[in-house]
Design an enzyme around this catalytic site. Structure first.
Site, PDB file in Angstrom:
ATOM      1  N   GLU A   1       0.003   9.745  30.672  1.00 57.83           N
ATOM      2  CA  GLU A   1       0.658  10.947  29.888  1.00 57.83           C
ATOM      3  C   GLU A   1       1.816  10.543  30.382  1.00 57.83           C
ATOM      4  OE1 GLU A   1      -0.871  15.012  31.338  1.00 57.83           O
ATOM      5  OE2 GLU A   1       0.517  15.806  30.146  1.00 57.83           O
TER       6      GLU A   1
ATOM      7  N   MET B   1       8.050   4.661  18.877  1.00 61.22           N
ATOM      8  CA  MET B   1      10.014   5.855  19.508  1.00 61.22           C
ATOM      9  C   MET B   1       9.288   6.536  19.822  1.00 61.22           C
ATOM     10  SD  MET B   1      10.839   2.937  20.639  1.00 61.22           S
ATOM     11  CE  MET B   1      12.419   3.979  21.660  1.00 61.22           C
ATOM     12  N   ARG B   2       8.019   6.869  20.287  1.00 60.44           N
ATOM     13  CA  ARG B   2       7.273   8.944  20.417  1.00 60.44           C
ATOM     14  C   ARG B   2       6.608   8.834  21.784  1.00 60.44           C
ATOM     15  NH1 ARG B   2       8.969  12.563  17.056  1.00 60.44           N
ATOM     16  NH2 ARG B   2       7.368  13.552  17.921  1.00 60.44           N
ATOM     17  N   ILE B   3       6.588   9.983  22.483  1.00 58.81           N
ATOM     18  CA  ILE B   3       6.052  10.180  23.778  1.00 58.81           C
ATOM     19  C   ILE B   3       5.194  10.541  23.445  1.00 58.81           C
ATOM     20  CG2 ILE B   3       5.956  11.475  25.439  1.00 58.81           C
ATOM     21  CD1 ILE B   3       9.373  11.744  25.751  1.00 58.81           C
ATOM     22  N   LEU B   4       4.085  10.257  24.146  1.00 58.34           N
ATOM     23  CA  LEU B   4       2.513  10.560  22.953  1.00 58.34           C
ATOM     24  C   LEU B   4       1.281  11.423  24.304  1.00 58.34           C
ATOM     25  CD1 LEU B   4       1.216   7.335  22.420  1.00 58.34           C
ATOM     26  CD2 LEU B   4       1.214   8.751  20.699  1.00 58.34           C
TER      27      LEU B   4
ATOM     28  N   ASP C   1       6.071   5.371  30.374  1.00 59.08           N
ATOM     29  CA  ASP C   1       5.677   3.647  31.335  1.00 59.08           C
ATOM     30  C   ASP C   1       5.908   4.259  32.776  1.00 59.08           C
ATOM     31  OD1 ASP C   1       7.581   3.544  28.815  1.00 59.08           O
ATOM     32  OD2 ASP C   1       9.729   4.158  29.573  1.00 59.08           O
TER      33      ASP C   1
ATOM     34  N   ASN D   1       6.380  -7.791  18.252  1.00 57.85           N
ATOM     35  CA  ASN D   1       4.861  -7.894  19.370  1.00 57.85           C
ATOM     36  C   ASN D   1       3.574  -8.159  18.304  1.00 57.85           C
ATOM     37  OD1 ASN D   1       5.817  -9.037  21.912  1.00 57.85           O
ATOM     38  ND2 ASN D   1       6.524  -6.926  21.589  1.00 57.85           N
TER      39      ASN D   1
ATOM     40  N   HIS E   1       6.647  -2.702  28.006  1.00 56.24           N
ATOM     41  CA  HIS E   1       8.106  -2.084  28.430  1.00 56.24           C
ATOM     42  C   HIS E   1       9.013  -3.428  28.215  1.00 56.24           C
ATOM     43  CE1 HIS E   1      11.040   1.148  30.130  1.00 56.24           C
ATOM     44  NE2 HIS E   1      11.410   0.403  30.514  1.00 56.24           N
TER      45      HIS E   1
HETATM   46  N1  3YE Z   1       3.627   8.499  25.526  1.00 54.63           N
HETATM   47  C1  3YE Z   1       3.070   8.385  26.937  1.00 54.63           C
HETATM   48  N2  3YE Z   1       3.005   7.330  28.133  1.00 54.63           N
HETATM   49  C2  3YE Z   1       3.692   6.288  28.103  1.00 54.63           C
HETATM   50  N3  3YE Z   1       5.515   6.682  24.020  1.00 54.63           N
HETATM   51  C3  3YE Z   1       5.171   4.913  24.637  1.00 54.63           C
HETATM   52  C4  3YE Z   1       5.196   4.723  26.005  1.00 54.63           C
HETATM   53  C5  3YE Z   1       4.359   5.981  26.589  1.00 54.63           C
HETATM   54  C6  3YE Z   1       4.634   6.730  25.335  1.00 54.63           C
HETATM   55  O1  3YE Z   1       3.982   5.628  28.614  1.00 54.63           O
HETATM   56  N4  3YE Z   1       2.853   9.512  26.830  1.00 54.63           N
HETATM   57  C7  3YE Z   1      11.395   8.240  22.751  1.00 54.63           C
HETATM   58  C8  3YE Z   1       9.936   8.031  23.507  1.00 54.63           C
HETATM   59  C9  3YE Z   1      10.866   7.129  24.620  1.00 54.63           C
HETATM   60  C10 3YE Z   1      11.704   9.429  22.984  1.00 54.63           C
HETATM   61  O2  3YE Z   1      12.235  10.436  23.109  1.00 54.63           O
HETATM   62  N5  3YE Z   1      11.257   9.941  21.625  1.00 54.63           N
HETATM   63  C11 3YE Z   1      11.053  11.202  20.807  1.00 54.63           C
HETATM   64  C12 3YE Z   1      11.144  11.717  18.968  1.00 54.63           C
HETATM   65  C13 3YE Z   1      12.405  10.803  18.603  1.00 54.63           C
HETATM   66  C14 3YE Z   1      12.426  10.796  17.779  1.00 54.63           C
HETATM   67  O3  3YE Z   1      11.671  10.210  17.143  1.00 54.63           O
HETATM   68  O4  3YE Z   1      13.924  10.253  16.874  1.00 54.63           O
HETATM   69  C15 3YE Z   1       9.909  12.762  21.184  1.00 54.63           C
HETATM   70  O5  3YE Z   1      10.008  13.636  21.712  1.00 54.63           O
HETATM   71  O6  3YE Z   1       8.879  11.309  21.049  1.00 54.63           O
HETATM   72  C16 3YE Z   1       6.465   4.397  23.314  1.00 54.63           C
HETATM   73  C17 3YE Z   1       7.776   4.602  24.413  1.00 54.63           C
HETATM   74  C18 3YE Z   1       8.433   5.900  24.219  1.00 54.63           C
HETATM   75  C19 3YE Z   1       9.929   5.932  24.124  1.00 54.63           C
END
Ligand code: 3YE
Length: 206
Positions: A138, A87-90, A141, A14, A105
């Protein structure tokens, strides 16, 4: 001119598409990956876009990794952050310290949030799916929706065929559109809502 900081973990198709289209004159100021060797890095470099890698060290806290990302980005001038397969939660801190952050998404939110959207879509047997460009807040999705694009699901689809159709017929339309609206100054983000042309819905703006 809207300048974008793009964050990706993998191919960042993208972001590259947005770079090709330059919607509303927007341009990528930097592409940052959290994985060394993410294919988006070479592709961006070939286009002359600056790239950065900020990997998470083993044992490093989410906060510390993010702080290094924010620090790295502070060397660039940008007014919009675009996530693409990042692939990180911010954390809330990231959301507060950076300009508006968008994510795409691969489903029509609020249906099918989370990691395995296409699998959920196929399991549910819905005939129409799509993608959602939303503001990152926070809660993952769950931020306010900027724009969506519907895409059909076919009987013989598997996760891969559906993913490609949603990317090409959905995300490649919706994400540049959202960026263009930002670049044209038409998007307002306030108190957890998004407005386009001062409107929260109704007629679909071009
Ligand atoms: N963060 C917040 N709000 C949102 N990040 C994304 C969208 C979005 C966001 O709307 N606050 C997968 C991430 C999910 C996951 O669980 N990652 C783990 C680490 C995995 C690894 O590094 O191996 C984590 O703890 O972050 C983007 C899409 C997020 C998808």
């Amino acid at each position: 001119m809207t300048k974008i900081a793009g964050l990706a973990s993998n191919r960042g198709r993208n972001l590259l598409h947005i770079d090709d289209r330059a919607p509303g004159g927007a341009e990528l100021a930097v592409v940052l990956a959290n994985e060394e060797g993410a294919p988006v890095l070479d592709a961006a470099s070939e286009r002359g876009i600056p790239t950065e890698v900020v990997e998470r060290d083993a044992e490093e806290s989410r906060e510390s990794h993010e702080r290094r990302i924010v620090e790295c980005l502070s060397g660039y001038d940008f007014d919009l952050v675009c996530l693409d397969g990042y692939m990180r939660i911010l954390t809330e801190e990231f959301v507060e310290r950076t300009p508006t952050t968008l994510n795409v998404h691969p489903s029509l939110l609020p249906s099918f949030p989370g990691m395995d959207a296409h699998e959920q879509v196929l399991d549910a047997g819905v005939r129409t799916t799509g993608c959602t460009v939303h503001v990152v807040t926070e809660e993952v999705d769950a931020g306010p929706i900027v724009t969506q694009e519907a895409v059909p699901v076919y009987e013989d689809d598997d996760e891969n065929s559906l993913k490609e159709r949603v990317l090409r017929e959905g995300e490649f339309t919706a994400y540049p559109r959202a960026v263009r609206w930002f670049a044209e100054g038409r998007v307002g983000v306030e108190d957890g809502t998004v407005t386009v042309d001062g409107d929260r819905g109704g007629d679909f703006p071009e």
